[in-house]
Design an enzyme around this catalytic site. Structure first.
Site, mmCIF file in Angstrom:
data_model
loop_
_atom_site.group_PDB
_atom_site.id
_atom_site.type_symbol
_atom_site.label_atom_id
_atom_site.label_comp_id
_atom_site.label_asym_id
_atom_site.label_seq_id
_atom_site.Cartn_x
_atom_site.Cartn_y
_atom_site.Cartn_z
ATOM 1 N N CYS A 197 42.135 37.941 37.925
ATOM 2 C CA CYS A 197 41.955 37.335 36.601
ATOM 3 C C CYS A 197 43.238 37.436 35.796
ATOM 4 O O CYS A 197 43.683 36.455 35.180
ATOM 5 C CB CYS A 197 40.806 38.035 35.868
ATOM 6 N N GLU A 270 36.325 32.927 39.350
ATOM 7 C CA GLU A 270 37.101 32.338 38.240
ATOM 8 C C GLU A 270 36.938 30.817 38.229
ATOM 9 O O GLU A 270 36.740 30.211 37.179
ATOM 10 C CB GLU A 270 38.582 32.702 38.374
#
Length: 605
Positions: A197, A270
């Site tokens: 991330c 994600e």
């Protein structure tokens, strides 16, 4: 005959000696051990990189899909509807709270004081990030209570917190982490799930920032872009990666495999998080979004050598000829096709290649004058397709003469069709190439066909390369060897020898299609020989970094635009009301660094 130039390139990628050495894996003695089908980064620098860096490189494809996602494109262009951004901020705030808590749990597990301090600093940075989100809430009057959290956000946070709590396959549950090593291992797993991330947002932030005009403050999401492109956030991403590397030093190979799986899973989550965001406007990606199989026909054209492959096919055929050539003391029967010895073949290939290289450079220089009144970067030519076509007629004549020299030399005599097919099966293809074509061809929702246009002397080599990857459907348009009882005669059935031949084949294929559907043509190539096709296609995509392609193209007014910035501009035009229709002969070509970019643009995730 660009192929011979690639065997001994004007801008050398490899010397003749190292190229022949690199092709030794294709010799008959080693054909039983197939090399990998896709190109994998193998530079020494990559091998020496830390764990986090290696994972980022390995899963680069996912980062490209995230960057080219419709949500990312709208955010980068500044035309994302405010309602969509508000919803995203609420979702992201929910995620960041879980992210901060995961750092807290990782800090508790870390046994090293420096690691604890580093994780604490990262958690503080996330809390600051949450404050930025709160400022967005105040600025736009957002009430998070009005927005429901998506299942993708819930799935991502549950994965993160489960990992930080030690709920990982093969790891003892919470409360049973008896030793400092077991606790440190969970901290490493947690960082493995969090690092993607941080690195992904740092990557996206820098890509977006590069497109902003420093003097223009009107971009509505400039504050968001400034935050994720800032030196402090970039430093936090690096710090997270360094902590992952440090915490993983003492882990076993099996434990490192677990971290890799967690890293990859986080990357995929994600993209799912991005996909869950609401979009209230038309987007230019993925290209097939507006495809109607009843009305439209998608036509994908691609070059082969160095567009689909890592090594040029002429080098493969040369190596087969040399490796299988008779030894000097070996008698050849009268009914066999007479062949040169291995040494004579190598010398002849060298002479042909040297002559080709010299004459190719002369031909290119005759197309591109070397003397200018102004520096090259000041020179901007007007795009005139007919002028370029006329110039490439010179190159076409040269290519045909070079091919004739190869045929007359006899170097292509005596190759066994089975050896050629085995070499094709082991040909290393560009990473993502096969996956892209498979998805195009095997999709039930697309009315699409794929055509490969190549100067390759032997279409059987191309067909074998694709069939070994499970693709039998591509239409191959290339030259063909002639055979007598499976042995090549040295002659070639000439079909596609030059830029002019290639563009004529391109036109003929389109003309042969029924007129019951609207065609959208895409051409993917890497060399000067592809220029005319690239420009005539509705969308021309250049892959690779051929300097001669850019030199010739620029001389005749062709613009080369990186694919992602080009799509951001196209997205702005789409929203501003101007047509986003794609059409050829505009003089604009898009450049891509990988097949992942092409896949993301055309097909999406």
């Amino acid at each position: 005959m660009r192929l011979m130039r690639l065997l001994f390139p004007p801008n050398p990628i490899k010397t003749p000696q190292t190229l022949f050495t690199s092709l030794r894996s294709l010799s008959l003695s080693s054909m039983a051990i197939p090399p990998p089908k896709s190109a994998i980064p193998s530079a020494a620098a990559d091998n020496e990189a830390g764990l986090a860096r290696r994972f980022w490189i390995k899963f680069r494809r996912e980062s490209i899909f995230a960057l080219f996602h419709p949500f990312s494109l709208c955010l980068a262009s500044g035309d994302l509807k405010i309602e969509s951004f508000r919803s995203y901020i609420a979702q992201d705030a929910h995620f960041l709270k879980a992210f901060a808590h995961a750092y807290e749990l990782a800090e508790e597990c870390a046994d090293d004081d420096d690691a604890k301090l580093g994780i604490s600093e990262l958690r503080s940075a996330v809390l600051q990030e949450l404050k930025m989100h709160n400022s967005f809430v105040q600025e736009w009057g957002l009430d998070a209570k009005d927005i429901s959290i998506s299942s993708a956000a819930v799935k991502y946070t549950e994965f993160l917190l489960a990992t930080a709590s030690g709920k990982v396959e093969g790891v003892k549950g919470p409360g049973k982490l008896a030793t400092p090593f077991e606790r440190t291992k969970v901290a490493a797993y947690t960082l493995g799930a969090m690092t993607p991330c941080m690195r992904l947002y740092a990557f996206i932030g820098k890509e977006f920032k590069a497109l902003l005009d420093p003097k223009d403050d009107t971009h509505p999401y400039k504050k968001w872009i400034d935050n994720y492109s800032s030196e402090s956030f970039q430093a936090s991403a690096v710090q997270t990666e360094e902590l992952l590397d440090k915490l993983s030093v003492s882990l076993t190979g099996e434990e490192l495999d677990i971290i890799e799986k967690l890293y990859h899973q986080a990357m995929k989550l994600e993209i799912e998080f991005f996909s869950a965001q609401s979009l209230l406007q038309p987007t230019v990606v993925p290209l097939i979004k507006e495809h109607d199989s009843a009305k439209d026909r998608l036509m994908i054209f691609s070059d082969f050598d160095l567009t689909c492959t890592v090594v040029d096919s002429s080098a493969i055929l040369a190596e087969i000829a040399i490796v299988t050539a008779p030894k000097p003391d070996q008698n050849q029967s009268e009914d066999q096709i007479m062949r040169m010895s291995s040494a004579d073949l190598r010398n002849t290939w060298g002479l042909l290649s040297k002559q080709y290289t010299e004459e190719y450079e002369q031909c290119i220089e005759s197309i591109i004058p070397t003397k200018r009144v102004f520096p090259f970067y000041w020179f901007v030519a007007e795009f005139v397709y007919n002028n370029l076509h006329k110039a490439l007629e010179q190159l076409s004549e040269f290519e045909k003469k070079a091919n004739n020299r190869v045929i007359e030399s006899g170097v292509l005599k005596g190759l066994n069709i089975e050896d050629i097919k085995r070499a094709g099966e082991r040909l290393i293809l560009q990473d993502g190439c096969i996956d892209f074509f498979k998805k195009i061809i095997k999709s039930d929702n697309l009315n699409a066909n794929v055509h490969v246009l190549s100067y390759c002397w032997c279409g059987d080599l191309i067909r074998s390369a694709f069939s070994s990857g499970g693709l039998h459907e591509p239409n191959v348009h290339a030259n063909e060897f002639t055979f007598e009882e499976s042995i090549s005669t040295g002659k070639i059935v000439k079909k596609v020898e030059s830029p002019i031949d290639k563009v004529q084949a391109f036109r003929d294929i389109i003309k042969s299609c029924q007129s019951d559907r609207k065609n959208l043509t895409i051409y993917i190539g890497d060399s000067v020989g592809d220029l005319l096709c690239l420009l005539e296609a509705d969308i021309g995509i250049v892959i690779g970094s051929s300097s001669s392609l850019r030199r010739v193209g620029t001389q005749f007014g062709v613009s080369f635009v990186p694919l992602f910035p080009g799509l951001v501009k196209k997205q702005k035009e789409c929203v501003e009301g101007r047509s986003s229709n794609w059409k050829g002969l505009t003089g604009i070509l898009y450049t891509a660094s990988s097949w992942a970019e092409i896949h993301a643009f055309i097909l999406g995730y």
